[in-house]
Scaffold this active site. Structure first.
Site, PDB file in Angstrom:
ATOM      1  N   GLY A 104       0.834  -1.203   0.000  1.00 29.73           N
ATOM      2  CA  GLY A 104       0.000   0.000   0.000  1.00 29.73           C
ATOM      3  C   GLY A 104       0.868   1.252   0.000  1.00 29.73           C
ATOM      4  O   GLY A 104       2.095   1.184   0.075  1.00 29.73           O
ATOM      5  N   LYS A 140      -7.739  -4.597   6.847  1.00 30.86           N
ATOM      6  CA  LYS A 140      -6.685  -4.518   5.836  1.00 30.86           C
ATOM      7  C   LYS A 140      -7.180  -5.238   4.598  1.00 30.86           C
ATOM      8  O   LYS A 140      -8.169  -5.968   4.640  1.00 30.86           O
ATOM      9  CB  LYS A 140      -5.403  -5.183   6.355  1.00 30.86           C
ATOM     10  CG  LYS A 140      -4.647  -4.278   7.334  1.00 30.86           C
ATOM     11  CD  LYS A 140      -3.370  -4.917   7.842  1.00 30.86           C
ATOM     12  CE  LYS A 140      -2.439  -5.237   6.702  1.00 30.86           C
ATOM     13  NZ  LYS A 140      -2.209  -4.082   5.797  1.00 30.86           N
ATOM     14  N   GLY A 141      -6.455  -5.027   3.484  1.00 26.41           N
ATOM     15  CA  GLY A 141      -6.751  -5.807   2.296  1.00 26.41           C
ATOM     16  C   GLY A 141      -7.574  -5.112   1.250  1.00 26.41           C
ATOM     17  O   GLY A 141      -7.944  -5.716   0.253  1.00 26.41           O
ATOM     18  N   ARG A 142      -7.846  -3.813   1.425  1.00 26.64           N
ATOM     19  CA  ARG A 142      -8.592  -3.137   0.352  1.00 26.64           C
ATOM     20  C   ARG A 142      -7.700  -2.973  -0.878  1.00 26.64           C
ATOM     21  O   ARG A 142      -8.186  -2.652  -1.953  1.00 26.64           O
ATOM     22  CB  ARG A 142      -9.165  -1.811   0.842  1.00 26.64           C
ATOM     23  CG  ARG A 142     -10.320  -2.015   1.805  1.00 26.64           C
ATOM     24  CD  ARG A 142     -10.987  -0.740   2.267  1.00 26.64           C
ATOM     25  NE  ARG A 142     -11.862  -1.029   3.415  1.00 26.64           N
ATOM     26  CZ  ARG A 142     -12.187  -0.120   4.334  1.00 26.64           C
ATOM     27  NH1 ARG A 142     -11.712   1.121   4.255  1.00 26.64           N
ATOM     28  NH2 ARG A 142     -12.958  -0.448   5.360  1.00 26.64           N
ATOM     29  N   GLY A 143      -6.411  -3.247  -0.709  1.00 29.11           N
ATOM     30  CA  GLY A 143      -5.513  -3.292  -1.869  1.00 29.11           C
ATOM     31  C   GLY A 143      -5.406  -4.709  -2.428  1.00 29.11           C
ATOM     32  O   GLY A 143      -4.683  -4.954  -3.385  1.00 29.11           O
ATOM     33  N   GLU A 164      -0.470 -10.807   3.597  1.00 28.09           N
ATOM     34  CA  GLU A 164      -0.222  -9.909   4.742  1.00 28.09           C
ATOM     35  C   GLU A 164      -0.518 -10.630   6.036  1.00 28.09           C
ATOM     36  O   GLU A 164       0.286 -10.632   6.970  1.00 28.09           O
ATOM     37  CB  GLU A 164      -1.105  -8.659   4.632  1.00 28.09           C
ATOM     38  CG  GLU A 164      -0.710  -7.726   3.514  1.00 28.09           C
ATOM     39  CD  GLU A 164      -1.685  -6.583   3.329  1.00 28.09           C
ATOM     40  OE1 GLU A 164      -2.860  -6.719   3.744  1.00 28.09           O
ATOM     41  OE2 GLU A 164      -1.279  -5.552   2.759  1.00 28.09           O
ATOM     42  N   LYS A 172      -7.351   7.011   9.398  1.00 27.15           N
ATOM     43  CA  LYS A 172      -7.678   5.576   9.434  1.00 27.15           C
ATOM     44  C   LYS A 172      -8.323   5.171  10.766  1.00 27.15           C
ATOM     45  O   LYS A 172      -8.785   4.039  10.907  1.00 27.15           O
ATOM     46  CB  LYS A 172      -6.417   4.743   9.200  1.00 27.15           C
ATOM     47  CG  LYS A 172      -5.644   5.079   7.929  1.00 27.15           C
ATOM     48  CD  LYS A 172      -6.450   4.787   6.680  1.00 27.15           C
ATOM     49  CE  LYS A 172      -5.658   4.983   5.405  1.00 27.15           C
ATOM     50  NZ  LYS A 172      -4.537   4.062   5.203  1.00 27.15           N
TER      51      LYS A 172
HETATM   52  O1  DER Z   1      -4.287  -3.494   1.353  1.00 26.91           O
HETATM   53  C1  DER Z   1      -3.742  -3.312   2.432  1.00 26.91           C
HETATM   54  O2  DER Z   1      -3.863  -4.094   3.425  1.00 26.91           O
HETATM   55  C2  DER Z   1      -2.978  -2.028   2.641  1.00 26.91           C
HETATM   56  O3  DER Z   1      -2.012  -2.173   3.660  1.00 26.91           O
HETATM   57  C3  DER Z   1      -3.996  -0.992   3.070  1.00 26.91           C
HETATM   58  O4  DER Z   1      -4.632  -1.524   4.151  1.00 26.91           O
HETATM   59  C4  DER Z   1      -3.376   0.355   3.427  1.00 26.91           C
HETATM   60  O5  DER Z   1      -3.128   0.988   2.226  1.00 26.91           O
HETATM   61  P1  DER Z   1      -2.710   2.539   2.212  1.00 26.91           P
HETATM   62  O6  DER Z   1      -1.464   2.632   3.073  1.00 26.91           O
HETATM   63  O7  DER Z   1      -2.449   2.799   0.766  1.00 26.91           O
HETATM   64  O8  DER Z   1      -3.859   3.318   2.778  1.00 26.91           O
END
Ligand code: DER
Length: 237
Positions: free
Chosen positions: A29, A100-103, A109, A127
């Site tokens: 991320g 987590k995990g929206r990426g 992870e 956040k």
């Molecule tokens: O996808 C993920 O888990 C990333 O770590 C996300 O949770 C954080 O992404 P960002 O640092 O771009 O906000």
């Protein structure tokens, strides 16, 4: 400061925890990317001899290689041990539970960050949430086989929860999004956050055949570093 400057401040503070010889979990991320850049700078300056990293995504693997962080794979060596993982998060609740995990990288992870001695989460204050699910979806990794059937099961199991709905995450040209592991993602939405027992929801999710893992990281973070808009950086253990 801009949000990106806050992300960088949190990332640099986390990298101060890295010591020579450490094996690191390398997060995914935009916030974790600042940590990768900082690590690369220090390594190239000879400051952190013996440091290597296990990447949590193909994207992070490429980024780490580009900045000169030596790479290891999970379970790569007989007595391999991950000392410290550094990663961002989509949401942090008051108990330091995470979304987590929206990426799309939640499985690797969770495997890597669950394997390490310490898991340091780096966020800007946007956040911080009162409850998980407040700012967006809880991602759930599912196998492609029968994915719409699995989506149906998830809908059935959680139908009673207030404001709940779920969908398959779309990728490009209306095909499903595909993770590094070749799986799909079901996105679970809860209007103004999850009002329920997170551990119970996790257990019910993981019992659904076809579900691989979900993006609620419960009681996994050992430290959360928060970069605040006023310029202060809080380290919460
Ligand atoms: O996808 C993920 O888990 C990333 O770590 C996300 O949770 C954080 O992404 P960002 O640092 O771009 O906000």
């Amino acid at each position: 400061p801009t949000q990106d400057e806050l992300k960088r401040a949190a990332a640099h503070r986390a990298v101060e925890l890295v010591e020579p010889g450490m094996t690191l979990g390398l997060g995914t991320g935009s916030t974790a990317a600042h940590a990768l850049d900082r690590l690369g700078d220090l390594l190239r300056a000879g400051a952190l001899p013996g440091v290597a990293g296990v990447p949590t995504s193909l994207k992070t693997e490429a980024h780490a290689a580009r900045v000169g962080i030596p790479l290891l794979s999970l379970g790569g060596g007989p007595d391999m041990k991950i000392h410290l993982s550094i990663d961002g998060a989509d949401e942090v609740d008051p108990d330091l539970n995470l979304v987590k995990g929206r990426g799309g990288s939640l499985l690797r992870e969770k495997m890597i960050e669950g394997a390490g001695d310490r898991f340091v989460v780096i966020v800007d204050e946007s956040k911080l949430v009162p409850r998980l699910g407040c700012t967006g979806a809880i991602p759930v990794e599912v196998v492609p086989f029968g994915a719409r059937h699995t989506l149906g099961l998830i809908r059935e199991v959680f139908d009673g929860l207030p404001g709940f709905h779920a969908r398959l995450r779309e990728g490009s040209e209306d095909a499903p999004f595909v993770t590094d592991n070749g799986n799909y993602i079901v996105e679970m939405f809860f209007e103004d956050g999850i009002r329920g027992d997170l551990r119970d929801i996790s257990d019910r999710l993981l019992r659904i055949t076809g579900v691989v893992e979900h993006g609620m990281f419960l009681r996994m973070a050992t430290t959360v570093i928060v970069a605040n808009k006023d310029g202060t950086v809080a380290v919460i253990n």
